[in-house]
Design a protein around this motif. Structure first.
Motif, PDB file in Angstrom:
ATOM      1  N   TRP A  70      66.516  -1.344  35.258  1.00 12.21           N
ATOM      2  CA  TRP A  70      67.715  -2.315  34.624  1.00 12.21           C
ATOM      3  C   TRP A  70      68.798  -2.189  35.506  1.00 12.21           C
ATOM      4  O   TRP A  70      69.144  -1.345  36.213  1.00 12.21           O
ATOM      5  CB  TRP A  70      68.235  -1.699  33.420  1.00 12.21           C
ATOM      6  CG  TRP A  70      67.186  -1.338  32.186  1.00 12.21           C
ATOM      7  CD1 TRP A  70      66.666  -0.212  31.828  1.00 12.21           C
ATOM      8  CD2 TRP A  70      66.652  -2.371  31.633  1.00 12.21           C
ATOM      9  NE1 TRP A  70      65.684  -0.582  30.828  1.00 12.21           N
ATOM     10  CE2 TRP A  70      65.782  -1.870  30.430  1.00 12.21           C
ATOM     11  CE3 TRP A  70      66.899  -3.865  31.362  1.00 12.21           C
ATOM     12  CZ2 TRP A  70      64.917  -2.564  29.759  1.00 12.21           C
ATOM     13  CZ3 TRP A  70      65.956  -4.513  30.470  1.00 12.21           C
ATOM     14  CH2 TRP A  70      65.057  -3.894  29.701  1.00 12.21           C
ATOM     15  N   ARG A  71      69.637  -3.359  35.693  1.00 12.24           N
ATOM     16  CA  ARG A  71      70.491  -3.560  36.762  1.00 12.24           C
ATOM     17  C   ARG A  71      71.645  -2.915  36.233  1.00 12.24           C
ATOM     18  O   ARG A  71      71.941  -2.750  35.002  1.00 12.24           O
ATOM     19  CB  ARG A  71      70.797  -5.124  36.936  1.00 12.24           C
ATOM     20  CG  ARG A  71      69.707  -5.692  37.847  1.00 12.24           C
ATOM     21  CD  ARG A  71      70.021  -7.230  37.928  1.00 12.24           C
ATOM     22  NE  ARG A  71      68.888  -7.796  39.044  1.00 12.24           N
ATOM     23  CZ  ARG A  71      68.958  -9.168  39.109  1.00 12.24           C
ATOM     24  NH1 ARG A  71      69.780 -10.042  38.382  1.00 12.24           N
ATOM     25  NH2 ARG A  71      67.803  -9.670  39.758  1.00 12.24           N
ATOM     26  N   LYS A  72      72.522  -2.312  37.034  1.00 12.26           N
ATOM     27  CA  LYS A  72      73.810  -1.772  36.800  1.00 12.26           C
ATOM     28  C   LYS A  72      74.820  -2.634  36.429  1.00 12.26           C
ATOM     29  O   LYS A  72      74.803  -3.964  36.906  1.00 12.26           O
ATOM     30  CB  LYS A  72      74.383  -1.203  38.090  1.00 12.26           C
ATOM     31  CG  LYS A  72      73.446   0.173  38.750  1.00 12.26           C
ATOM     32  CD  LYS A  72      73.142   1.123  37.510  1.00 12.26           C
ATOM     33  CE  LYS A  72      72.541   2.310  38.076  1.00 12.26           C
ATOM     34  NZ  LYS A  72      72.408   3.537  37.030  1.00 12.26           N
ATOM     35  N   THR A  73      75.742  -2.436  35.277  1.00  9.13           N
ATOM     36  CA  THR A  73      76.820  -2.994  34.731  1.00  9.13           C
ATOM     37  C   THR A  73      77.831  -2.408  34.764  1.00  9.13           C
ATOM     38  O   THR A  73      78.996  -2.828  34.365  1.00  9.13           O
ATOM     39  CB  THR A  73      76.513  -3.493  33.418  1.00  9.13           C
ATOM     40  OG1 THR A  73      76.284  -2.540  32.658  1.00  9.13           O
ATOM     41  CG2 THR A  73      75.036  -4.627  33.507  1.00  9.13           C
ATOM     42  N   ASP A  78      74.096   0.157  32.342  1.00  9.57           N
ATOM     43  CA  ASP A  78      73.088  -0.738  32.939  1.00  9.57           C
ATOM     44  C   ASP A  78      72.972  -1.715  31.796  1.00  9.57           C
ATOM     45  O   ASP A  78      73.642  -1.696  30.886  1.00  9.57           O
ATOM     46  CB  ASP A  78      72.047  -0.368  33.524  1.00  9.57           C
ATOM     47  CG  ASP A  78      71.197   0.564  32.302  1.00  9.57           C
ATOM     48  OD1 ASP A  78      71.517   0.492  31.445  1.00  9.57           O
ATOM     49  OD2 ASP A  78      70.242   1.535  32.840  1.00  9.57           O
ATOM     50  N   ASN A 147      66.149  -8.810  33.632  1.00  4.13           N
ATOM     51  CA  ASN A 147      67.580  -8.542  33.474  1.00  4.13           C
ATOM     52  C   ASN A 147      68.133  -9.711  32.656  1.00  4.13           C
ATOM     53  O   ASN A 147      69.494  -9.915  32.695  1.00  4.13           O
ATOM     54  CB  ASN A 147      68.231  -8.151  34.276  1.00  4.13           C
ATOM     55  CG  ASN A 147      67.720  -6.680  34.961  1.00  4.13           C
ATOM     56  OD1 ASN A 147      68.091  -5.669  34.547  1.00  4.13           O
ATOM     57  ND2 ASN A 147      66.898  -6.873  36.196  1.00  4.13           N
TER      58      ASN A 147
END
Length: 215
Positions: A70-73, A78, A147
Motif C-alpha cells: 500500500w502507498r504511504k499517505t 498508508d 492503490n
C-alpha cells in the motif's frame, strides 16, 4: 444492513487527492479524470457492453509484488488506513493511523470492531486484472491500479469473505449478501471500464444478470 454507496464516491475522491498530495509533495495530481456523473444502471450496462470480451490470459509472470501497495499517505499510515477510515464508523486515529472503529463487511454483513480483523479487498482482484490486460502494464501503472482510491476498487470487508473470493470473477464468486450484488457488479464494471480490462463471456453474463437487480 447500512448502505454506504451514497457517500463513498465523494470520500474516495477526497482521499485520492490526499494521496496525490502526500506522494507528490503537495503538487496536485495532473490529468486525473473525474468519475462519470451518470452512475445509473443504464450507464453501467453501456460500460459493460463497451468492455472487450476475451478469454482469460495466462498467469505467467504474475506476482502480487508487481502491483506495489500500500502507498504511504502520511507518517505511519498508508492507503489501507485511508480505506479503513472511508468505510468505518467511530474511527479512532493515532496520527493518521487507524487504531479503532467499527466496520460492517458489505460482502457478508459481519460487523468488525478491530482493524486487524478487516481485510482491504481489491474489487477487481490483482490476479484477475493480470489475466485481463494488466500483464502488459508497467509496475508503476499496476501500482496505480492497486492503490486506486478514486474508483470503487478498494473496500473494507471481513477476512473470511475476502479469502473466500480470492481472485475469482463474478461468474465464480458473488457476495453472500445478495442485496449488495447490484453495487458489486456496478463497481466491478466501473473499475474494468476505467482501466480498460477485458472480461470473459461467463463474467459478462454474470455481471449482466447481477445488474438486472439494479432496475
Amino acid at each position: 444492513m447500512r448502505t454506504r454507496s451514497v457517500t463513498r464516491g465523494g470520500l474516495a475522491a477526497a482521499l485520492a487527492a490526499a494521496v496525490a498530495l502526500g506522494v507528490a509533495g503537495c503538487v496536485p495530481a495532473v490529468d486525473e479524470p473525474e468519475p462519470p456523473a451518470d452512475s445509473g444502471a443504464a450507464n453501467v450496462t453501456k460500460q459493460l457492453d463497451e468492455l472487450t470480451v476475451a478469454a482469460a490470459g495466462s498467469m505467467k509472470g504474475y506476482s502480487r509484488t508487481r502491483f506495489p501497495h500500500w502507498r504511504k499517505t502520511g507518517k505511519n499510515c498508508d492507503v489501507r488506513d485511508s480505506v479503513l477510515q472511508k468505510d468505518g464508523e467511530s474511527i479512532k486515529l493515532s496520527g493518521c493511523n487507524v487504531v479503532g472503529g467499527s466496520w460492517e463487511s458489505v460482502y457478508d454483513g459481519l460487523v468488525l470492531d478491530d482493524p486487524a480483523q478487516v481485510d482491504i479487498d481489491h474489487v477487481v482482484p490483482l490476479a484477475n486484472a493480470w489475466r485481463s490486460g494488466a500483464n502488459e502494464w508497467d509496475d508503476a501503472k499496476r501500482g496505480d491500479f492497486a492503490n486506486d482510491l478514486t474508483r470503487p476498487q478498494l473496500v473494507a470487508v471481513s477476512a473470511r469473505s475476502n479469502r473466500a473470493k480470492g481472485d475469482q470473477d463474478p461468474s465464480q464468486w458473488k457476495p453472500a449478501n445478495r442485496s449488495y450484488w447490484c453495487r458489486y457488479a456496478t463497481d466491478w464494471v466501473t473499475v474494468k471500464h476505467y482501466w480498460r480490462l477485458t472480461v470473459t463471456s461467463a463474467e459478462k453474463a454474470a455481471l449482466t444478470d447481477m445488474l438486472e437487480g439494479c432496475k
